[in-house]
Write an enzyme that holds these catalytic residues in place. Structure first.
Site, short mmCIF file in Angstrom:
data_model
loop_
_atom_site.label_atom_id
_atom_site.label_comp_id
_atom_site.label_asym_id
_atom_site.label_seq_id
_atom_site.Cartn_x
_atom_site.Cartn_y
_atom_site.Cartn_z
N ASN A 193 0.84 -1.20 0.00
CA ASN A 193 0.00 0.00 0.00
C ASN A 193 0.88 1.25 0.00
O ASN A 193 1.88 1.31 0.71
CB ASN A 193 -0.88 -0.03 1.26
CG ASN A 193 -1.96 1.03 1.28
OD1 ASN A 193 -2.72 1.17 0.33
ND2 ASN A 193 -2.06 1.77 2.38
N HIS A 229 -5.15 9.86 -1.77
CA HIS A 229 -5.38 11.12 -1.05
C HIS A 229 -5.13 12.25 -2.05
O HIS A 229 -3.99 12.54 -2.39
CB HIS A 229 -4.42 11.25 0.13
CG HIS A 229 -4.64 10.23 1.20
ND1 HIS A 229 -5.72 10.24 2.04
CD2 HIS A 229 -3.90 9.15 1.57
CE1 HIS A 229 -5.64 9.23 2.90
NE2 HIS A 229 -4.55 8.55 2.62
N GLU A 258 -7.63 4.44 0.63
CA GLU A 258 -7.70 5.53 1.61
C GLU A 258 -8.19 6.83 0.96
O GLU A 258 -7.70 7.92 1.27
CB GLU A 258 -6.33 5.76 2.27
CG GLU A 258 -5.72 4.53 2.91
CD GLU A 258 -4.40 4.80 3.61
OE1 GLU A 258 -4.10 5.98 3.90
OE2 GLU A 258 -3.67 3.83 3.88
#
Length: 335
Positions: A193, A229, A258
């Site tokens: 990740n 993000h 995320e």
């Protein structure tokens, strides 16, 4: 990501988001999890599961939860051999009670690890890392759908971050971590990740080259987590879909792990409209790539977003406002 602590938006920003989002009706099509064959999830903090309204929207809209901090090494084993499973257990139990899956986050990371690791020899660090993976994954064996095994291991130029694991264990620590993880829970999907890997750039190419080599070596890596993000002050990564496609061509699943899209504060209708277009592009790109299997946001409500505390002057990054009303981004995804 960095330490995620609940943050409160400035009153003016919260008021702007609320005023804008009040005009956005909830979707008549149904909750997000019902309109797609992708896993749809949100990161959560265990303490927020005590809020009745938060729980209600979470369980209605999402089918997967990711613990924000509760499964990180420093949280579960702050001192060697002394374990604190309270927060992690609470999240797993909540998921099971509400027929949700869990994304485990995260096992090996350069941040939020216990201080005692700094004093270990290379041999001891290797042993401690294997034991940590075995212990945590063993505790939740069969209860975690996917794990972020190694997190944020690259610099922006595509070189390996000089973390304690890289410095003491060398390049082989990544392959070792995945092999230990596979042995600890053969049923869980195993991911690497990272952030700033949405488009084709030096960092995502470094990740691509490493994962390609690991696959060729038979290392049991199942997928790539792209954190996503984003900020509206930067252009949307135009090669987002192309980047996912090249990882998929290696035989890997891709997960948006995320996602959030921050805007300059105070938020207004124009800024939230731009934000909505970014969220829609993330959603559409994932659905355009067959091996993109998950769309998870880093929190679903501005009430508990980490963004204002980390990016001063920015915020309002989530699909729902501080009062849990759906924002234009939600409506654009789920009209």
């Amino acid at each position: 990501m960095k330490l995620r602590l609940p943050q409160v938006l400035a009153i003016t920003a919260a008021a702007a988001v609320m005023a804008t989002s009040q005009a956005v009706p909830a979707s008549a099509a149904g909750p997000l999890k019902s309109i797609t064959n992708r896993v749809v999830g949100s990161a959560v903090a265990a303490q927020n599961l005590n809020e009745a309204d938060f729980k209600s929207v979470l369980t209605r809209e999402f089918g997967n939860i990711t613990p924000e901090n509760e499964m990180k090494w420093a949280s579960v084993e702050p001192n060697r051999g002394q374990y604190n499973w309270g927060g992690a257990d609470a999240i797993v139990n909540f998921a099971q009670q509400n027929r949700m899956t869990v994304r485990g986050h995260t096992l090996v990371w350069h941040s939020q690890y216990p201080n005692y690791l700094n004093n270990l020899s290379a041999a001891d660090l290797r042993s401690a890392t294997q034991q940590h993976i075995n212990t945590e994954m063993g505790r939740y064996k069969g209860k975690i759908r996917a794990w972020d095994v190694v997190n944020e291991m690259f610099n922006e130029d595509g070189s390996r971050r000089q973390s304690i694991f890289q410095q003491k264990l060398g390049d082989g620590y990544v392959a070792d971590a995945f092999r230990w993880a596979r042995a600890a829970d053969p049923s869980a999907k195993l991911y690497i990740n990272d952030y700033n890997t949405e488009g084709i750039n030096a960092k995502s190419t470094g990740l691509y080259n490493m994962v390609k080599a690991l696959k060729q070596q038979g290392v049991p890596i199942d997928g790539i987590g792209i954190q996503t993000h984003l900020a509206t002050k930067y252009a949307f990564p135009s090669s987002f879909r192309q980047n996912m496609e090249r990882f998929a061509a290696l035989g890997l699943d891709i997960a948006i792990t995320e996602a959030d899209v921050r805007v300059p504060l105070p938020a207004d209708a124009a800024k939230l409209n731009t934000q909505a277009s970014y969220y829609k592009q993330i959603w559409d790109a994932c659905h355009a790539v067959s091996r993109c299997v998950e769309f998870t946001t880093w929190g679903y409500t501005d009430r508990h977003s980490w963004i204002p505390g980390t990016f001063p002057g920015e915020g309002a990054a989530c699909l729902f406002d501080t009062n849990l009303r759906p924002k234009p981004a939600y409506q654009r995804i789920n009209p």
